[in-house]
Scaffold this motif. Structure first.
Motif, mmCIF file in Angstrom:
data_model
loop_
_atom_site.group_PDB
_atom_site.id
_atom_site.type_symbol
_atom_site.label_atom_id
_atom_site.label_comp_id
_atom_site.label_asym_id
_atom_site.label_seq_id
_atom_site.Cartn_x
_atom_site.Cartn_y
_atom_site.Cartn_z
ATOM 1 N N PRO A 204 0.785 -0.981 -0.047
ATOM 2 C CA PRO A 204 0.068 0.110 0.009
ATOM 3 C C PRO A 204 0.912 1.295 0.157
ATOM 4 O O PRO A 204 0.258 2.292 -0.424
ATOM 5 C CB PRO A 204 -0.780 -0.408 1.352
ATOM 6 C CG PRO A 204 -0.851 -1.475 1.590
ATOM 7 C CD PRO A 204 0.336 -2.082 1.086
ATOM 8 N N ILE A 205 2.018 1.310 0.391
ATOM 9 C CA ILE A 205 2.621 2.513 0.399
ATOM 10 C C ILE A 205 2.964 3.078 -0.625
ATOM 11 O O ILE A 205 3.197 4.374 -0.747
ATOM 12 C CB ILE A 205 4.185 2.224 1.563
ATOM 13 C CG1 ILE A 205 4.871 3.499 1.877
ATOM 14 C CG2 ILE A 205 5.053 1.533 0.577
ATOM 15 C CD1 ILE A 205 5.978 3.376 2.558
ATOM 16 N N HIS A 206 3.277 2.416 -1.813
ATOM 17 C CA HIS A 206 3.671 2.764 -2.980
ATOM 18 C C HIS A 206 2.385 3.441 -3.932
ATOM 19 O O HIS A 206 2.721 3.881 -4.831
ATOM 20 C CB HIS A 206 4.317 1.947 -3.706
ATOM 21 C CG HIS A 206 5.527 1.390 -3.144
ATOM 22 N ND1 HIS A 206 6.713 2.367 -2.796
ATOM 23 C CD2 HIS A 206 5.932 0.326 -2.589
ATOM 24 C CE1 HIS A 206 7.585 1.552 -2.322
ATOM 25 N NE2 HIS A 206 6.869 0.042 -2.055
ATOM 26 N N GLU A 207 1.200 3.197 -3.347
ATOM 27 C CA GLU A 207 0.060 3.593 -4.309
ATOM 28 C C GLU A 207 0.058 5.149 -4.500
ATOM 29 O O GLU A 207 -0.483 5.458 -5.713
ATOM 30 C CB GLU A 207 -1.259 3.164 -3.646
ATOM 31 C CG GLU A 207 -1.365 1.753 -3.584
ATOM 32 C CD GLU A 207 -2.808 1.429 -2.582
ATOM 33 O OE1 GLU A 207 -3.475 2.160 -2.145
ATOM 34 O OE2 GLU A 207 -2.955 0.349 -2.588
ATOM 35 N N GLN A 208 0.165 5.870 -3.712
ATOM 36 C CA GLN A 208 0.073 7.421 -3.746
ATOM 37 C C GLN A 208 1.377 8.376 -3.997
ATOM 38 O O GLN A 208 1.366 9.419 -4.447
ATOM 39 C CB GLN A 208 -0.863 8.192 -2.845
ATOM 40 C CG GLN A 208 -2.050 7.386 -2.820
ATOM 41 C CD GLN A 208 -2.862 8.051 -1.817
ATOM 42 O OE1 GLN A 208 -3.073 9.482 -1.737
ATOM 43 N NE2 GLN A 208 -3.563 7.313 -0.827
ATOM 44 N N VAL A 209 2.483 7.595 -3.886
ATOM 45 C CA VAL A 209 3.836 8.120 -4.012
ATOM 46 C C VAL A 209 4.198 8.385 -5.344
ATOM 47 O O VAL A 209 5.004 7.720 -5.993
ATOM 48 C CB VAL A 209 4.853 7.477 -3.060
ATOM 49 C CG1 VAL A 209 6.314 8.361 -3.219
ATOM 50 C CG2 VAL A 209 4.501 7.440 -1.630
ATOM 51 N N THR A 210 3.514 9.384 -6.094
ATOM 52 C CA THR A 210 3.836 9.546 -7.554
ATOM 53 C C THR A 210 4.157 10.816 -7.814
ATOM 54 O O THR A 210 3.821 11.743 -6.919
ATOM 55 C CB THR A 210 2.792 9.257 -8.555
ATOM 56 O OG1 THR A 210 1.569 9.898 -8.206
ATOM 57 C CG2 THR A 210 2.129 7.709 -8.373
ATOM 58 N N THR A 211 4.684 11.359 -9.109
ATOM 59 C CA THR A 211 5.079 12.655 -9.129
ATOM 60 C C THR A 211 3.614 13.817 -9.348
ATOM 61 O O THR A 211 3.702 14.661 -8.836
ATOM 62 C CB THR A 211 5.684 12.805 -10.573
ATOM 63 O OG1 THR A 211 4.914 12.222 -11.459
ATOM 64 C CG2 THR A 211 7.143 12.148 -10.649
ATOM 65 N N GLU A 212 2.763 13.054 -9.884
ATOM 66 C CA GLU A 212 1.533 13.789 -10.018
ATOM 67 C C GLU A 212 0.980 13.964 -8.591
ATOM 68 O O GLU A 212 0.239 15.041 -8.199
ATOM 69 C CB GLU A 212 0.415 13.011 -10.785
ATOM 70 C CG GLU A 212 0.749 13.033 -12.355
ATOM 71 C CD GLU A 212 1.784 11.924 -12.564
ATOM 72 O OE1 GLU A 212 2.242 10.929 -11.640
ATOM 73 O OE2 GLU A 212 2.463 12.016 -13.665
ATOM 74 N N ASN A 240 11.123 20.099 -10.335
ATOM 75 C CA ASN A 240 12.123 19.174 -10.463
ATOM 76 C C ASN A 240 11.425 17.657 -10.432
ATOM 77 O O ASN A 240 12.049 16.946 -10.972
ATOM 78 C CB ASN A 240 13.115 19.533 -9.228
ATOM 79 C CG ASN A 240 14.003 20.476 -9.413
ATOM 80 O OD1 ASN A 240 13.900 20.913 -10.286
ATOM 81 N ND2 ASN A 240 14.685 20.703 -8.522
ATOM 82 N N LEU A 241 10.178 17.622 -10.088
ATOM 83 C CA LEU A 241 9.484 16.286 -9.916
ATOM 84 C C LEU A 241 9.403 15.660 -11.677
ATOM 85 O O LEU A 241 9.497 14.821 -11.743
ATOM 86 C CB LEU A 241 8.311 16.140 -9.507
ATOM 87 C CG LEU A 241 8.348 16.185 -8.020
ATOM 88 C CD1 LEU A 241 6.849 16.560 -7.586
ATOM 89 C CD2 LEU A 241 8.667 15.042 -7.301
ATOM 90 N N PHE A 242 9.491 16.802 -12.524
ATOM 91 C CA PHE A 242 9.048 16.300 -13.801
ATOM 92 C C PHE A 242 10.371 16.473 -14.717
ATOM 93 O O PHE A 242 10.247 16.170 -15.921
ATOM 94 C CB PHE A 242 7.883 17.114 -14.561
ATOM 95 C CG PHE A 242 6.642 16.860 -13.571
ATOM 96 C CD1 PHE A 242 5.908 16.140 -13.855
ATOM 97 C CD2 PHE A 242 6.463 17.963 -12.698
ATOM 98 C CE1 PHE A 242 4.567 15.851 -13.261
ATOM 99 C CE2 PHE A 242 5.037 17.768 -11.718
ATOM 100 C CZ PHE A 242 4.250 16.727 -12.333
#
Length: 277
Positions: A204-212, A240-242
């Motif tokens: 579950p930890i990786h579900e929302q950790v996105t650039t967007e 910088n995320l993009f």
């Protein structure tokens, strides 16, 4: 006081006294001294308010734990720092912790369960990081059992403190739990947690950790920040995320600029996770 924060503060008082279900929007507005219309300008519903409260406090608690653990330079003190920060955070936010503990004995809707699991997964990662740093391959077979034991210690001792209003000596409690955890790590040899359960714990930890997702959080916060250096740092971090050639040294410097602002704790935490800093 900002109206939205006022609503959250007064709602927390009522939820702590009565629980989620027994508290109405009417009672919240009366406690705040505002109209229902003013309430609905800030929150679409009571459920949205509850989720906002969980977000606000769990972001603070989770980020505090991670920052303390990651900044600890002495490996031998990692467990102490983790336990001490955890119980200090619970003590600091005891009204929220009491409310959450009370509601866990009742039926949560799916969204609340999902929200709880999301933050729980982040805390799992901090614990696993500590165990890897302290014991490495020595506990490769049993580290997930240790993870469950550590979380059990926190839950049980927190419940004792919160339910019965016991005096809390955080230093003594921390030393006691460090000793217990070390004994388990050194002498436990029979693993129980299966590979399937491990995947459920870690996923579950990786579900929302996105650039967007991170960019959207920054966009929500940036207008609320008054300090120009912090505001500019957030904007650069977002930009910088993009980029494909982001300098990690620059990112660390920008995070230093915002680390003392409570509104930026969760963003800092997610960016560190995203870049594995």
């Amino acid at each position: 006081m900002v109206k939205k924060q006022l609503i959250m503060d007064k709602a927390l008082e009522l939820f702590s006294e009565q629980g989620f279900e027994a508290t109405s929007v009417q009672q919240i507005t009366e406690r705040c001294g505002i109209s229902k219309g003013a309430f609905y300008l800030s929150f679409k519903s009571k459920d949205e308010l509850i989720l906002a409260l969980i977000d606000y406090f769990m972001m603070q608690i989770t980020a505090d734990i991670d920052q303390s653990v990651r900044s600890c330079s002495n490996e031998e003190e990692l467990l102490y720092v983790f336990y001490f920060t955890t119980f200090r955070s619970f003590s600091k936010h005891s009204a929220f912790a009491k409310m959450f503990l009370k509601e866990q004995t009742q039926t949560f809707n799916e969204e609340l369960i999902s929200k709880h699991d999301y933050y729980d997964s982040h805390i799992n990662e901090s614990i696993l990081y500590i165990l890897d740093q302290l014991y490495g391959e020595q506990i490769e077979e049993t580290k997930y059992d240790l993870l469950i034991c550590i979380k059990g210690f926190i839950q049980i001792y927190s419940a004792l403190y919160l339910r019965f209003n016991l005096p809390l000596d955080i230093d003594s409690l921390t030393k006691s739990l460090v000793e217990k955890t070390a004994l388990l790590a050194e002498h436990s040899t029979i693993p129980f947690i299966s590979g399937d359960i491990i995947r459920i714990i870690k996923e579950p930890i990786h579900e929302q950790v996105t650039t967007e997702h991170i960019a959207a959080l920054i966009e929500q916060k940036i207008d609320d920040i008054e300090n120009p250096i912090e505001q500019e740092s957030l904007q650069i971090l977002k930009d910088n995320l993009f980029k494909t050639n982001t300098s990690l040294a620059i990112t660390k410097g920008l995070l230093e600029n915002i680390k003392n602002n409570p509104q930026c704790k969760w963003i800092s935490y997610l960016i560190r996770e995203y870049y594995q800093l």
